[in-house]
Design a protein around this motif. Structure first.
Motif, PDB file in Angstrom:
ATOM      1  N   GLU A 180      -2.707  11.753 -45.888  1.00 27.93           N
ATOM      2  CA  GLU A 180      -2.751  13.128 -45.392  1.00 27.93           C
ATOM      3  C   GLU A 180      -3.359  13.159 -43.996  1.00 27.93           C
ATOM      4  N   THR A 181      -2.880  14.101 -43.195  1.00 31.01           N
ATOM      5  CA  THR A 181      -3.386  14.272 -41.836  1.00 31.01           C
ATOM      6  C   THR A 181      -3.995  15.657 -41.696  1.00 31.01           C
ATOM      7  N   GLN A 182      -5.205  15.707 -41.157  1.00 30.37           N
ATOM      8  CA  GLN A 182      -5.875  16.972 -40.924  1.00 30.37           C
ATOM      9  C   GLN A 182      -6.778  16.832 -39.696  1.00 30.37           C
ATOM     10  N   HIS A 183      -7.475  17.903 -39.330  1.00 26.62           N
ATOM     11  CA  HIS A 183      -8.413  17.870 -38.216  1.00 26.62           C
ATOM     12  C   HIS A 183      -9.822  18.124 -38.742  1.00 26.62           C
ATOM     13  N   ASP A 184     -10.801  17.419 -38.160  1.00 24.47           N
ATOM     14  CA  ASP A 184     -12.175  17.643 -38.578  1.00 24.47           C
ATOM     15  C   ASP A 184     -12.797  18.790 -37.783  1.00 24.47           C
ATOM     16  N   ALA A 185     -14.099  19.019 -37.957  1.00 25.62           N
ATOM     17  CA  ALA A 185     -14.780  20.143 -37.315  1.00 25.62           C
ATOM     18  C   ALA A 185     -14.830  20.003 -35.800  1.00 25.62           C
ATOM     19  N   PHE A 186     -14.596  18.793 -35.288  1.00 27.10           N
ATOM     20  CA  PHE A 186     -14.602  18.555 -33.844  1.00 27.10           C
ATOM     21  C   PHE A 186     -13.179  18.497 -33.285  1.00 27.10           C
ATOM     22  N   ASP A 187     -12.201  18.796 -34.124  1.00 26.95           N
ATOM     23  CA  ASP A 187     -10.787  18.826 -33.763  1.00 26.95           C
ATOM     24  C   ASP A 187     -10.199  17.435 -33.536  1.00 26.95           C
ATOM     25  N   SER A 188     -10.852  16.409 -34.079  1.00 27.53           N
ATOM     26  CA  SER A 188     -10.277  15.067 -34.062  1.00 27.53           C
ATOM     27  C   SER A 188      -9.330  14.918 -35.259  1.00 27.53           C
ATOM     28  N   ILE A 189      -8.303  14.090 -35.110  1.00 25.61           N
ATOM     29  CA  ILE A 189      -7.341  13.862 -36.185  1.00 25.61           C
ATOM     30  C   ILE A 189      -7.938  12.909 -37.213  1.00 25.61           C
ATOM     31  N   VAL A 190      -7.851  13.283 -38.488  1.00 24.27           N
ATOM     32  CA  VAL A 190      -8.399  12.477 -39.573  1.00 24.27           C
ATOM     33  C   VAL A 190      -7.274  12.152 -40.555  1.00 24.27           C
ATOM     34  N   ILE A 191      -7.124  10.872 -40.880  1.00 24.69           N
ATOM     35  CA  ILE A 191      -6.133  10.390 -41.838  1.00 24.69           C
ATOM     36  C   ILE A 191      -6.867   9.961 -43.101  1.00 24.69           C
ATOM     37  N   THR A 192      -6.457  10.479 -44.265  1.00 19.47           N
ATOM     38  CA  THR A 192      -7.087  10.076 -45.523  1.00 19.47           C
ATOM     39  C   THR A 192      -6.012   9.593 -46.498  1.00 19.47           C
ATOM     40  N   GLY A 193      -6.387   8.620 -47.322  1.00 20.72           N
ATOM     41  CA  GLY A 193      -5.431   8.086 -48.292  1.00 20.72           C
ATOM     42  C   GLY A 193      -6.126   7.340 -49.413  1.00 20.72           C
ATOM     43  N   PHE A 194      -5.324   6.910 -50.391  1.00 19.66           N
ATOM     44  CA  PHE A 194      -5.842   6.247 -51.588  1.00 19.66           C
ATOM     45  C   PHE A 194      -4.897   5.130 -51.985  1.00 19.66           C
ATOM     46  N   ILE A 195      -5.460   3.919 -52.223  1.00 16.04           N
ATOM     47  CA  ILE A 195      -4.683   2.766 -52.671  1.00 16.04           C
ATOM     48  C   ILE A 195      -5.242   2.326 -54.022  1.00 16.04           C
ATOM     49  N   PRO A 196      -4.573   2.658 -55.131  1.00 19.83           N
ATOM     50  CA  PRO A 196      -5.124   2.335 -56.449  1.00 19.83           C
ATOM     51  C   PRO A 196      -4.959   0.869 -56.842  1.00 19.83           C
ATOM     52  N   GLN A 197      -3.878   0.221 -56.407  1.00 13.53           N
ATOM     53  CA  GLN A 197      -3.563  -1.117 -56.875  1.00 13.53           C
ATOM     54  C   GLN A 197      -4.457  -2.172 -56.199  1.00 13.53           C
ATOM     55  N   PRO A 198      -4.673  -3.339 -56.856  1.00 13.00           N
ATOM     56  CA  PRO A 198      -5.473  -4.414 -56.256  1.00 13.00           C
ATOM     57  C   PRO A 198      -4.837  -4.923 -54.956  1.00 13.00           C
ATOM     58  N   HIS A 199      -5.681  -5.250 -53.981  1.00 10.12           N
ATOM     59  CA  HIS A 199      -5.198  -5.800 -52.711  1.00 10.12           C
ATOM     60  C   HIS A 199      -6.331  -6.591 -52.054  1.00 10.12           C
ATOM     61  N   THR A 200      -5.966  -7.563 -51.244  1.00  6.26           N
ATOM     62  CA  THR A 200      -6.959  -8.418 -50.586  1.00  6.26           C
ATOM     63  C   THR A 200      -7.037  -8.162 -49.084  1.00  6.26           C
ATOM     64  N   SER A 201      -6.253  -7.223 -48.576  1.00  3.65           N
ATOM     65  CA  SER A 201      -6.349  -6.852 -47.167  1.00  3.65           C
ATOM     66  C   SER A 201      -5.924  -5.403 -46.990  1.00  3.65           C
ATOM     67  N   PHE A 202      -6.435  -4.810 -45.943  1.00  4.98           N
ATOM     68  CA  PHE A 202      -6.087  -3.439 -45.575  1.00  4.98           C
ATOM     69  C   PHE A 202      -5.839  -3.433 -44.083  1.00  4.98           C
ATOM     70  N   GLU A 203      -4.697  -2.898 -43.690  1.00  4.61           N
ATOM     71  CA  GLU A 203      -4.329  -2.912 -42.277  1.00  4.61           C
ATOM     72  C   GLU A 203      -3.756  -1.564 -41.858  1.00  4.61           C
ATOM     73  N   TYR A 204      -4.003  -1.222 -40.610  1.00  5.76           N
ATOM     74  CA  TYR A 204      -3.283  -0.083 -40.023  1.00  5.76           C
ATOM     75  C   TYR A 204      -3.020  -0.392 -38.555  1.00  5.76           C
ATOM     76  N   SER A 205      -1.973   0.195 -38.045  1.00  4.04           N
ATOM     77  CA  SER A 205      -1.658   0.090 -36.624  1.00  4.04           C
ATOM     78  C   SER A 205      -1.101   1.423 -36.158  1.00  4.04           C
ATOM     79  N   VAL A 206      -1.446   1.786 -34.941  1.00  5.54           N
ATOM     80  CA  VAL A 206      -0.959   3.038 -34.375  1.00  5.54           C
ATOM     81  C   VAL A 206      -0.519   2.775 -32.944  1.00  5.54           C
ATOM     82  N   THR A 207       0.656   3.263 -32.618  1.00  2.00           N
ATOM     83  CA  THR A 207       1.197   3.117 -31.266  1.00  2.00           C
ATOM     84  C   THR A 207       1.616   4.490 -30.759  1.00  2.00           C
ATOM     85  N   GLY A 208       1.742   4.612 -29.460  1.00  4.00           N
ATOM     86  CA  GLY A 208       2.180   5.880 -28.907  1.00  4.00           C
ATOM     87  C   GLY A 208       2.108   5.895 -27.389  1.00  4.00           C
TER      88      GLY A 208
END
Length: 266
Positions: A51-79
């Motif tokens: 989910e994408t929302q804005h915090d009290a300072f108007d910054s973009i905040v991304i929240t999510g949930f990964i239930p399954q087992p995993h040994t790494s977490f990655e994200y990348s953003v381009t623009g």
């Protein structure tokens, strides 16, 4: 104005599988008074809905949930970001930027720097502008530090960092915030990207005549069109780029970050 292309990636590797992983990211720059953001692409691995929302300072905040087992977490953003410091749009300030925050509360060492800056300003022989007073603080902070990676942590306060005279961009910014606020200058912490750093960067903005103006105490200079803002707040704690909780037994983590910014050329 500059047209900047950015690529920011973070990888977190776990020593054993984790599950029920909830994450919160501030990794996507937002369009604001000094920049316009286009063509943003965010990827999260393991793949999950977020989910994408804005915090009290108007910054973009991304929240999510990964239930399954995993040994790494990655994200990348381009623009692509159009940055124009010569034509910063007016913006409202907030009273909270005048006061101490958890990581900027002065102790004896910071108080000494505040008095030294106040003395320099008083000795000028004329009233100094907001920009000139902020520059006095920036020069003092820059001169007081030796840039030393791994010499501080995300919990290090301005007082602790200045006392040892070593730190990274976060510490330079926290000390400048502490000094400026006690000189009567509303100021806020900025987390963002700068070409050539290879990682995220932090600097300070000072409120002057209805606009937020950037100062980079780590490099002892005004912020120009090479800087991309991701988040802002009272100090680092309002701008944490990635935080999370998960389930796992005796798990250790290793983090890798890479960021690049360059000017777009057709």
């Amino acid at each position: 104005m500059k047209k900047l292309v950015f690529d920011y990636a973070m990888t977190l590797r776990f020593s054993a599988p984790v599950s029920d992983h909830r994450f919160q990211l501030r990794c996507v720059p937002a369009t604001g008074p000094r920049q316009q953001v286009n063509d943003v692409n965010l990827r999260v691995t393991p793949q999950t809905e977020f989910e994408t929302q804005h915090d009290a300072f108007d910054s973009i905040v991304i929240t999510g949930f990964i239930p399954q087992p995993h040994t790494s977490f990655e994200y990348s953003v381009t623009g692509i970001v159009f940055v124009d410091n010569a034509n910063i749009k007016p913006e409202m300030s907030k009273p909270l930027y005048r006061f101490d925050s958890a990581l900027t509360r002065p102790g004896p060492t910071v108080e000494t720097m505040i008095r030294r800056c106040a003395g320099t300003i008083a000795a000028a022989g004329r009233p100094l502008s907001v920009m000139e007073r902020a520059e006095v603080a920036m020069h003092e902070v820059y001169a007081a530090f030796m840039y030393t990676p791994a010499s501080t942590t995300i919990r290090t306060t301005a007082e602790q960092a200045l006392r040892q005279g070593r730190g990274v961009c976060q510490d330079y910014a926290h000390v400048m915030l502490a000094v400026c606020r006690h000189l009567g200058l509303p100021s806020r912490y900025i987390a963002g990207l700068l070409g050539g750093e290879g990682a995220t960067h932090a600097w300070v903005e000072i409120y002057d005549q209805g606009r937020w103006i950037g100062f980079d105490p780590t490099h002892d200079r005004l912020v120009n069109d090479d800087y991309i803002t991701i988040a802002h707040g009272r100090d680092y704690r309002d701008c944490m780029l990635d935080i999370g909780i998960f389930s796992g037994a005796n798990v250790t983590q290793q983090q890798w970050v890479n960021a690049s910014v360059h000017e777009y050329r057709s």
